[in-house]
Design an enzyme around this catalytic site. Structure first.
Site, PDB file in Angstrom:
ATOM      1  N   ASP A 143       0.836  -1.196   0.000  1.00  0.00           N
ATOM      2  CA  ASP A 143       0.000   0.000   0.000  1.00  0.00           C
ATOM      3  C   ASP A 143       0.873   1.249   0.000  1.00  0.00           C
ATOM      4  O   ASP A 143       1.977   1.237  -0.535  1.00  0.00           O
ATOM      5  CB  ASP A 143      -0.925  -0.044   1.231  1.00  0.00           C
ATOM      6  CG  ASP A 143      -2.291   0.552   0.969  1.00  0.00           C
ATOM      7  OD1 ASP A 143      -2.364   1.790   0.792  1.00  0.00           O
ATOM      8  OD2 ASP A 143      -3.289  -0.192   0.949  1.00  0.00           O
ATOM      9  N   HIS A 173      -3.922   5.945   3.462  1.00  0.00           N
ATOM     10  CA  HIS A 173      -4.620   4.736   3.011  1.00  0.00           C
ATOM     11  C   HIS A 173      -4.039   3.467   3.633  1.00  0.00           C
ATOM     12  O   HIS A 173      -4.767   2.629   4.181  1.00  0.00           O
ATOM     13  CB  HIS A 173      -4.549   4.677   1.488  1.00  0.00           C
ATOM     14  CG  HIS A 173      -5.382   3.620   0.861  1.00  0.00           C
ATOM     15  ND1 HIS A 173      -4.911   2.351   0.610  1.00  0.00           N
ATOM     16  CD2 HIS A 173      -6.662   3.634   0.414  1.00  0.00           C
ATOM     17  CE1 HIS A 173      -5.854   1.630   0.035  1.00  0.00           C
ATOM     18  NE2 HIS A 173      -6.932   2.383  -0.095  1.00  0.00           N
ATOM     19  N   SER A 326     -11.187  -1.179  -0.636  1.00  0.00           N
ATOM     20  CA  SER A 326      -9.910  -1.148   0.082  1.00  0.00           C
ATOM     21  C   SER A 326     -10.110  -1.424   1.558  1.00  0.00           C
ATOM     22  O   SER A 326      -9.248  -2.002   2.217  1.00  0.00           O
ATOM     23  CB  SER A 326      -9.247   0.227  -0.065  1.00  0.00           C
ATOM     24  OG  SER A 326      -8.542   0.337  -1.258  1.00  0.00           O
TER      25      SER A 326
END
Length: 380
Positions: A143, A173, A326
């Protein structure tokens, strides 16, 4: 190849008669783009690189044409080179019989949507009460990195993002994804699905939330080389990549369970790499166990998990709620860690099948795959 390769010029044994009017100087000034060159076998890669290095920055395809290439990375476990070259030279190189394909090193982005629960819905606390918390299981988070956070225990990692050598998260994120997998069972913040799992920050996306196929492939290679049990890929692209598929297959063959987001466009087909057979594709559901409007679905969808208004860790020792496939994907990666702890001898394929077989059916397999991941049922 264990170190970056400098700028070099590739040559091939083919004699190609192509009109070439530019001088060597002007060719060097042409704008180059990133490509991935796939070879038929690993030996061909080595021969190609040796030929390039021996040619001393002069690539002669014919009396009229020369091709300049900058080698960026040679993969260890798949026959692929990451390079920069002029788009005008691609067709000429593709004629080399040792080369099976040349593809753009396409941009891949995170699968989060906008600013947005799910541990109790997947019944993770029931597994925790059995003493199953993911202890001893290594989970790689491919990520944007993972920021230092009092609610996270990061054991290591690596960065494959050019210009961003640190595994710290400049986007948010990756830190959010990591918390859903393994936020600590302590007195603060939130609780992850597998709070004792070992987190590894494998940075393949930059601070902008985007990255390249080559970075992700390197991250998967790292996961295989370093004994990861699970790799969480909360990212994707609408375009297929032969290199990325090989990287997924290679990691899988080395025992890594690759768990990937189905995508956020709401379309009736899932993104890559989730669509590949050896990736476990995860869609998102809302608080009513309905498919989230943004969640991509269709053939190849394996399972679903909460992906709306999911609260988790965030940079700056804070917390945030996000939406996206996600956010759904790490619920499944965490559940996989619980199953691995309970059944340490199980292969990645056995764990994947078990999670699907114990999922709670929500209806159409086209929309929900095998159903909602169920950590309680998976750890009975």
């Amino acid at each position: 190849m264990k170190k970056p390769l400098g700028k070099i010029v590739a040559s091939t044994a083919l004699l190609i008669s192509v009109a070439f009017s530019s001088s060597i100087a002007s060719a060097a000034e042409e704008a180059k783009e990133k490509y991935l060159i796939g070879f038929n076998e690993q030996e061909a890669v080595s021969e190609f690189v040796e030929q390039v290095e021996a040619n001393d920055e002069v690539a002669i395809l014919s009396e009229e044409e020369e091709v300049e290439i900058e080698l960026l990375h040679e993969f260890e476990t798949i026959p692929v080179l990451s390079v920069e070259l002029s788009p005008e030279d691609v067709d000429a190189l593709e004629l080399d019989p040792a080369i099976s394909y040349i593809e753009e090193d396409a941009e891949v982005t995170t699968m989060a949507q906008s600013v947005p629960w799910g541990i109790s819905r997947v019944q993770a606390p029931a597994a925790h009460n059995r003493g199953l918390t993911g202890s001893g299981v290594k989970v790689a988070v491919l990520d944007t990195g993972i920021s230092t956070h009092p609610d996270l225990n990061i054991r290591g990692g690596a960065s494959f993002v050019p210009g961003e050598p640190s595994t710290q998260d400049g986007n948010g994120h990756g830190t959010h994804v990591a918390g859903t997998i393994a936020a600590l069972n302590n007195s603060i913040g939130v609780l992850g699905v597998a709070p004792s799992a070992e987190l590894y920050a494998v940075k393949v996306l930059g601070a902008s939330g985007s990255g390249s196929v080559s970075s992700i492939a390197q991250g998967l290679e790292w996961a295989g080389n370093n004994g990861m049990h699970v790799a969480n890929l909360s990212l994707g692209s609408p375009s297929p990549s032969a290199t990325l598929e090989q990287a997924v297959n290679s990691a899988t063959s080395r025992g890594v369970l690759v768990v990937a987001a189905s995508g956020n466009s709401g379309a009736g087909s899932i993104s890559y790499p989730a669509r590949y057979a050896n990736a476990m594709a995860v869609g998102a559901t809302d608080q009513n166990n309905n498919r989230a409007s943004f969640s991509q679905y269709g053939a190849g969808l394996d399972i679903v998990a909460p992906g709306v208004n999911v609260q988790s860790t965030y940079p700056g020792s804070t917390y945030a709620s996000l939406n996206g496939t996600s956010m759904a994907t790490p619920h499944v990666a965490g559940a996989a860690a619980l199953v691995k702890q309970k059944n340490p001898s199980w292969s990645n394929v056995q764990i994947r099948n078990h999670l699907k077989n114990t999922a709670t059916s929500l209806g159409s397999t086209n929309l929900y795959g095998s159903g909602l991941v169920n950590a309680e049922a998976a750890t009975r």
